[in-house]
Design an enzyme around this catalytic site. Structure first.
Site, mmCIF file in Angstrom:
data_model
loop_
_atom_site.group_PDB
_atom_site.id
_atom_site.type_symbol
_atom_site.label_atom_id
_atom_site.label_comp_id
_atom_site.label_asym_id
_atom_site.label_seq_id
_atom_site.Cartn_x
_atom_site.Cartn_y
_atom_site.Cartn_z
ATOM 1 N N ALA A 167 -11.476 4.635 2.474
ATOM 2 C CA ALA A 167 -12.863 4.173 2.340
ATOM 3 C C ALA A 167 -13.502 3.733 3.662
ATOM 4 O O ALA A 167 -14.606 3.194 3.661
ATOM 5 C CB ALA A 167 -12.930 3.035 1.328
ATOM 6 N N ASP A 185 2.907 5.005 -5.544
ATOM 7 C CA ASP A 185 2.188 6.255 -5.290
ATOM 8 C C ASP A 185 3.110 7.434 -5.579
ATOM 9 O O ASP A 185 3.820 7.913 -4.704
ATOM 10 C CB ASP A 185 1.690 6.292 -3.844
ATOM 11 C CG ASP A 185 0.917 7.570 -3.561
ATOM 12 O OD1 ASP A 185 0.779 8.398 -4.494
ATOM 13 O OD2 ASP A 185 0.455 7.749 -2.423
ATOM 14 N N ASP A 218 0.852 -1.196 0.000
ATOM 15 C CA ASP A 218 0.000 0.000 0.000
ATOM 16 C C ASP A 218 0.892 1.252 0.000
ATOM 17 O O ASP A 218 1.794 1.364 0.832
ATOM 18 C CB ASP A 218 -0.869 -0.054 1.271
ATOM 19 C CG ASP A 218 -1.978 0.975 1.292
ATOM 20 O OD1 ASP A 218 -2.353 1.462 0.207
ATOM 21 O OD2 ASP A 218 -2.481 1.284 2.396
ATOM 22 N N GLY A 243 -7.952 8.243 7.327
ATOM 23 C CA GLY A 243 -8.156 8.548 8.743
ATOM 24 C C GLY A 243 -9.615 8.693 9.154
ATOM 25 O O GLY A 243 -10.535 8.332 8.407
HETATM 26 N N1 PH4 Z 1 -4.862 3.305 3.242
HETATM 27 C C1 PH4 Z 1 -4.227 2.956 4.527
HETATM 28 C C2 PH4 Z 1 -2.937 3.722 4.754
HETATM 29 C C3 PH4 Z 1 -2.241 3.352 6.061
HETATM 30 O O1 PH4 Z 1 1.236 4.508 6.899
HETATM 31 P P1 PH4 Z 1 -0.020 3.857 7.364
HETATM 32 O O2 PH4 Z 1 0.175 2.387 7.716
HETATM 33 O O3 PH4 Z 1 -0.729 4.592 8.483
HETATM 34 O O4 PH4 Z 1 -0.959 3.919 6.066
HETATM 35 O O5 PH4 Z 1 -4.119 3.286 2.137
HETATM 36 C C4 PH4 Z 1 -6.201 3.646 3.108
HETATM 37 O O6 PH4 Z 1 -6.622 4.093 2.047
HETATM 38 C C5 PH4 Z 1 -7.105 3.464 4.313
HETATM 39 O O7 PH4 Z 1 -8.157 4.404 4.385
HETATM 40 P P2 PH4 Z 1 -8.972 4.645 5.774
HETATM 41 O O8 PH4 Z 1 -8.142 5.536 6.639
HETATM 42 O O9 PH4 Z 1 -10.251 5.295 5.351
HETATM 43 O O10 PH4 Z 1 -9.211 3.314 6.385
HETATM 44 ZN ZN ZN Z 2 -4.548 4.923 0.957
#
Ligand code: PH4
Ligand code: ZN
Length: 307
Positions: free
Chosen positions: A212, A104, A82, A181
């Site tokens: 989402a 990304d 991700d 978030g």
């Molecule tokens: N993500 C999750 C990103 C998490 O660096 P990290 O581990 O904190 O990154 O790609 C989403 O799109 C999740 O969306 P959400 O916050 O709505 O669940």
């Molecule tokens: Zn994301």
């Protein structure tokens, strides 16, 4: 069975349903996702960010996914990187056994994003790994935002068409007004569904919705009732998730919902018994909460019974 992201998402694209892409940072989250998929009879995408990989160790992350996919051989599962920020990060994931990666480079100018994505696609496709890229910036859109401001932030459908044609990327995350978030919208929730439909029409590939999480009322309430603070939090309403699927979203990124559901249960145990220090007493209800939420989400997105 561990499969490519494309194998899962091409089917979802053709049949117009969404597959949850659930983030994990440890065994508890990961095994809950598998247990939910087993219960709902649904394919899954399990994803780890660079931060999550740093926390777990890449070999441990891949190892856990491989062992769980052997335990549930009937579940199609893709392991996805991700928000990979560099070519090197994507290559490390491919080399370690990920079956899908996201590059990304959306914060770079369009041409640079295209070049970087093309480089990753060539490397990953060579090894049979699928690739996701992003266009536009992840951020909420306000009611009073001007058309030109909106155009500067959200995906440009014509650019999306050119980007997909030239990079041959497998799936695309178009920015349509979501953000990561628990605080996604200041006023009324708003997403640009027309733009989404235009991107789908012009690209005709699986599309991805980042940010989402829905933050269902019962999850927020259980966090609040344990003394947690999530004042002003707002997720993507369920109707919007459904509308997004109709508009062509097939990969639905969900992390915040799982975090809140898990921690609410941990807080509950801590509040109820301040002598408790058996980790299993905290994590078992946390895992149950994640599993319940995911089964519900699979039903909503339409991936249940799609194995
Ligand atoms: N993500 C999750 C990103 C998490 O660096 P990290 O581990 O904190 O990154 O790609 C989403 O799109 C999740 O969306 P959400 O916050 O709505 O669940
Ligand atoms: Zn994301």
């Amino acid at each position: 069975m561990l499969v490519t992201g494309n194998e899962i998402l091409q089917k979802a694209h053709k049949e117009y349903y969404g597959v949850g892409a659930f983030n994990f940072v440890n065994y508890e989250m990961l095994s809950s996702i598998f247990e939910a998929a087993n219960e709902a009879n649904s394919p899954i995408i399990v994803q780890a960010s660079e931060g999550a990989i740093k926390y777990m160790g890449i070999d441990i992350a891949v190892g856990m996914v491989k062992i769980l996919s052997q335990k549930y051989p009937h579940i199609p599962v893709a392991l996805h990187l991700d928000h990979g920020t560099t070519f090197e990060s994507c290559k490390a994931a491919v080399d370690a056994g990920f079956t899908s990666v996201m590059i990304d480079a959306s914060h770079h100018p369009f041409e640079e994003n295209l070049e970087e994505t093309l480089r990753v696609v060539k490397m990953a496709h060579d090894k049979g790994v699928s690739v996701e890229a992003e266009l536009g910036r992840l951020m909420g859109i306000e009611d009073n935002i001007s058309v030109s401001e909106k155009d500067a932030v959200l995906v440009n459908p014509k650019e999306a068409e050119q980007f997909v044609k030239e990079t041959k990327v497998d799936y695309l995350a178009p920015a349509i007004g979501t953000s990561h978030g628990a605080f996604k919208f200041k006023g009324e929730p708003k997403l640009d569904f027309e733009r989404l439909q235009e991107v789908k029409k012009l690209t005709n590939i699986p599309l991805v919705l980042h940010g989402a999480s829905a933050i269902p009322d019962y999850v927020r309430d259980s966090f609040l009732s344990t003394g947690g603070d999530l004042k002003g939090s707002k997720g993507v309403p369920f109707e919007f998730l459904k509308e997004s699927i109709k508009g062509g979203i097939n990969k639905v990124n969900t992390d915040t919902d799982l975090r809140i559901a898990f921690i609410a249960e941990v807080r509950k145990v801590a509040n109820n018994d301040n002598t408790q220090f058996d980790l299993r007493k905290f994590f078992t209800p946390g895992k149950e909460a994640i599993k319940r939420l995911i089964v519900e989400r699979m039903n909503l997105l339409g991936s249940s019974n799609k194995i």
